[in-house]
Motif scaffolding. Sequence first.
Motif, PDB file in Angstrom:
ATOM      1  N   VAL A  29       0.733  -1.391   0.077  1.00 41.33           N
ATOM      2  CA  VAL A  29       0.064  -0.095   0.100  1.00 41.33           C
ATOM      3  C   VAL A  29       1.001   1.146   0.029  1.00 41.33           C
ATOM      4  O   VAL A  29       1.741   1.363   0.715  1.00 41.33           O
ATOM      5  N   SER A  40      13.261   6.882  -1.489  1.00 46.84           N
ATOM      6  CA  SER A  40      14.071   6.054  -2.323  1.00 46.84           C
ATOM      7  C   SER A  40      14.209   6.132  -3.956  1.00 46.84           C
ATOM      8  O   SER A  40      14.723   5.547  -4.563  1.00 46.84           O
ATOM      9  N   GLY A  44      22.054   8.743  -2.893  1.00 49.59           N
ATOM     10  CA  GLY A  44      23.155   8.705  -3.214  1.00 49.59           C
ATOM     11  C   GLY A  44      23.646   7.472  -4.102  1.00 49.59           C
ATOM     12  O   GLY A  44      24.885   7.494  -4.347  1.00 49.59           O
TER      13      GLY A  44
HETATM   14  C1  LIG Z   1      20.175  12.730  -0.148  1.00 49.35           C
HETATM   15  C2  LIG Z   1      19.940  11.016   0.387  1.00 49.35           C
HETATM   16  C3  LIG Z   1      21.201  10.332   0.137  1.00 49.35           C
HETATM   17  C4  LIG Z   1      21.046   9.074   0.439  1.00 49.35           C
HETATM   18  N1  LIG Z   1      21.880   7.964  -0.178  1.00 49.35           N
HETATM   19  C5  LIG Z   1      21.992   6.672   0.225  1.00 49.35           C
HETATM   20  C6  LIG Z   1      22.795   5.980  -0.317  1.00 49.35           C
HETATM   21  O1  LIG Z   1      23.733   6.104  -1.083  1.00 49.35           O
HETATM   22  N2  LIG Z   1      22.912   4.596   0.194  1.00 49.35           N
HETATM   23  C7  LIG Z   1      21.671   4.350   0.829  1.00 49.35           C
HETATM   24  O2  LIG Z   1      21.629   2.954   1.329  1.00 49.35           O
HETATM   25  N3  LIG Z   1      20.690   4.901   1.446  1.00 49.35           N
HETATM   26  C8  LIG Z   1      20.815   6.347   0.851  1.00 49.35           C
HETATM   27  N4  LIG Z   1      19.682   7.030   1.513  1.00 49.35           N
HETATM   28  C9  LIG Z   1      18.810   6.762   2.389  1.00 49.35           C
HETATM   29  C10 LIG Z   1      17.708   5.937   1.805  1.00 49.35           C
HETATM   30  O3  LIG Z   1      17.430   6.630   0.571  1.00 49.35           O
HETATM   31  C11 LIG Z   1      16.466   5.690   2.787  1.00 49.35           C
HETATM   32  O4  LIG Z   1      16.899   5.210   3.641  1.00 49.35           O
HETATM   33  C12 LIG Z   1      15.320   4.858   1.845  1.00 49.35           C
HETATM   34  O5  LIG Z   1      15.152   5.436   0.852  1.00 49.35           O
HETATM   35  C13 LIG Z   1      14.177   4.484   2.937  1.00 49.35           C
HETATM   36  O6  LIG Z   1      13.327   4.122   2.403  1.00 49.35           O
HETATM   37  P1  LIG Z   1      12.010   3.612   2.667  1.00 49.35           P
HETATM   38  O7  LIG Z   1      11.342   2.617   1.959  1.00 49.35           O
HETATM   39  O8  LIG Z   1      12.094   3.443   4.272  1.00 49.35           O
HETATM   40  O9  LIG Z   1      11.273   5.130   2.712  1.00 49.35           O
HETATM   41  P2  LIG Z   1      10.705   5.911   1.426  1.00 49.35           P
HETATM   42  O10 LIG Z   1      11.408   5.559   0.128  1.00 49.35           O
HETATM   43  O11 LIG Z   1      10.524   7.242   1.901  1.00 49.35           O
HETATM   44  O12 LIG Z   1       9.171   5.066   1.515  1.00 49.35           O
HETATM   45  C14 LIG Z   1       8.188   5.057   2.161  1.00 49.35           C
HETATM   46  C15 LIG Z   1       6.909   5.159   1.675  1.00 49.35           C
HETATM   47  O13 LIG Z   1       5.813   5.163   2.432  1.00 49.35           O
HETATM   48  C16 LIG Z   1       4.864   5.873   1.902  1.00 49.35           C
HETATM   49  N5  LIG Z   1       4.051   6.324   3.059  1.00 49.35           N
HETATM   50  C17 LIG Z   1       4.168   7.138   4.004  1.00 49.35           C
HETATM   51  N6  LIG Z   1       3.166   7.266   4.539  1.00 49.35           N
HETATM   52  C18 LIG Z   1       2.528   6.750   4.099  1.00 49.35           C
HETATM   53  C19 LIG Z   1       0.876   6.798   4.618  1.00 49.35           C
HETATM   54  N7  LIG Z   1       0.169   7.444   5.590  1.00 49.35           N
HETATM   55  N8  LIG Z   1       0.082   5.888   3.691  1.00 49.35           N
HETATM   56  C20 LIG Z   1       0.379   5.244   2.577  1.00 49.35           C
HETATM   57  N9  LIG Z   1       1.801   5.380   2.328  1.00 49.35           N
HETATM   58  C21 LIG Z   1       2.721   6.055   2.926  1.00 49.35           C
HETATM   59  C22 LIG Z   1       5.469   6.974   0.967  1.00 49.35           C
HETATM   60  O14 LIG Z   1       4.658   7.304   0.051  1.00 49.35           O
HETATM   61  C23 LIG Z   1       6.603   6.263   0.523  1.00 49.35           C
HETATM   62  O15 LIG Z   1       6.393   5.773  -0.597  1.00 49.35           O
HETATM   63  C24 LIG Z   1      19.649   8.592   1.298  1.00 49.35           C
HETATM   64  C25 LIG Z   1      18.787   9.429   1.386  1.00 49.35           C
HETATM   65  C26 LIG Z   1      18.935  10.787   1.118  1.00 49.35           C
HETATM   66  C27 LIG Z   1      17.651  11.627   1.512  1.00 49.35           C
END
Ligand SMILES: Cc1cc2nc3c(=O)[nH]c(=O)nc-3n(C[C@H](O)[C@H](O)[C@H](O)COP(=O)(O)OP(=O)(O)OC[C@H]3O[C@@H](n4cnc5c(N)ncnc54)[C@H](O)[C@@H]3O)c2cc1C
Length: 427
Positions: A29, A40, A44
Amino acid sequence: MRVAVLGAGVVGLSAAYWLARDGHETVVVDRNDGVALETSYANGAQLSYSYVAPLAGPGVLPKIPPWLLRRDSPLRFRPTLDPDQWRWLLRFVLACNRERSEATTRRLLVLSFYSRRLMHEFVARESIEFGHAVNGKLVVHSDEAGYGRARALVDYQRTLGCDQDGLDRPRCLALEPAFGDGTRGLGARLVGAIHTPGEEVGDCYRFCVELERLLMAPKAGVRFALGTQVQRLVVERNRVVAVESSAGPIDADAFVVAAGAASGRLVSSTGLRLPVYPLKGYSITLPVCGASPRISVTDFRRKVVYAPLAAGDGPRLRVAGMADLAGWSREPDPVRLGQLVGEARAAFPDAADYDAPIERMAPWCGLRPATPLGTPILGASPFANLFLDVGHGALGWTLALASGRIVADAVARRRPDIPLDGFAFGA
Ligand SMILES: Cc1cc2nc3c(=O)[nH]c(=O)nc-3n(C[C@H](O)[C@H](O)[C@H](O)COP(=O)(O)OP(=O)(O)OC[C@H]3O[C@@H](n4cnc5c(N)ncnc54)[C@H](O)[C@@H]3O)c2cc1C
């Protein structure tokens, strides 16, 4: 079992992959109309399996005043009235000591090495293209003292299984042609670097889109509920009994929270407090037109990473950095983007056309889902059918496959392959 994964970033998609392999009827979802459109999307690009030391380190406290005062500081703190921000900062400050930082590094290395193994098996098993390459990583130091400290850390990390070396200036210049003769850019101020030949690179967004494709294949049987905002989790006694969303109730036997920086807010209706707060970062992605690094390079002083990305439309350079503890806004700050362009121009002056309008540089920002210690929270929660895959901070892509596997183990009540020491809720 019917499992709902809440969040379709790299963390949620990776969890869905393992859940589907376990034979669960899985639904993913997300509030966005596509996968991986938040943090994501343009990170980087590093699969940074050996550089996992947390931000909360022993040398960090003296740097906090410049974070407050300097607008161009790589790390910036903008105070808000949000008590969660202050709680996070207090816990972060308490974690800034050698003992804590080394324990976190040790734990994260176990998790990241496990993730590397799973990534290699995954790439060998699945037909998936995301510009994956083992190109190595060079963390460049611009002062002798910092380089000395980094070499001491290499000695420590070697005892934990990392294959890294300190390279003096001539060896760095010989290894990476984009430093030129060392008279301009980052090459001019480098005194030495830590080289990790086995580090990897790739495009996280493409990885996610490819993963979505695999998961949508009939034999995987994963369903996607995109464009669906999860509004509230309702708990009774020790179970989640209902999840309300913009598309109506989400019916499942188990729920995995993988909502990135928003995870704390998502579960707040249950009374759970997750110490996850956004650390905002930025990236630009530049078409390469001159000498540009082929190894991933990190400028340690300015905390900026330079990653070469191979793409159908020609080579590109991903430049990422900045960490702003500044609240929840997902709007990019043009000043910060301008600073990032300035950093890239100063480091690799010939790599790209820095005078192009910013829109041609694919400007982006994202909220790292950061915990004060730098460790994600994985597995069981106080509620029997609610599982956590949150708080991956700056390492979400690197750790996603291992984290998802651990969460799938928790759902299946199976013993994980690695100890969960330090990653469990409340640890
Ligand atoms: C500038 C930068 C550079 C980075 N470089 C690296 C790197 O080189 N290597 C590395 O390993 N990591 C890196 N990271 C970290 C990495 O990108 C994140 O840790 C990772 O993308 C987190 O993934 P996630 O799925 O937890 O979060 P997200 O990708 O944010 O996914 C969470 C999802 O939840 C959904 N969501 C949230 N709330 C709700 C809701 N209430 N209802 C429905 N959907 C919802 C959002 O829409 C989103 O799609 C970097 C981050 C940044 C900002």
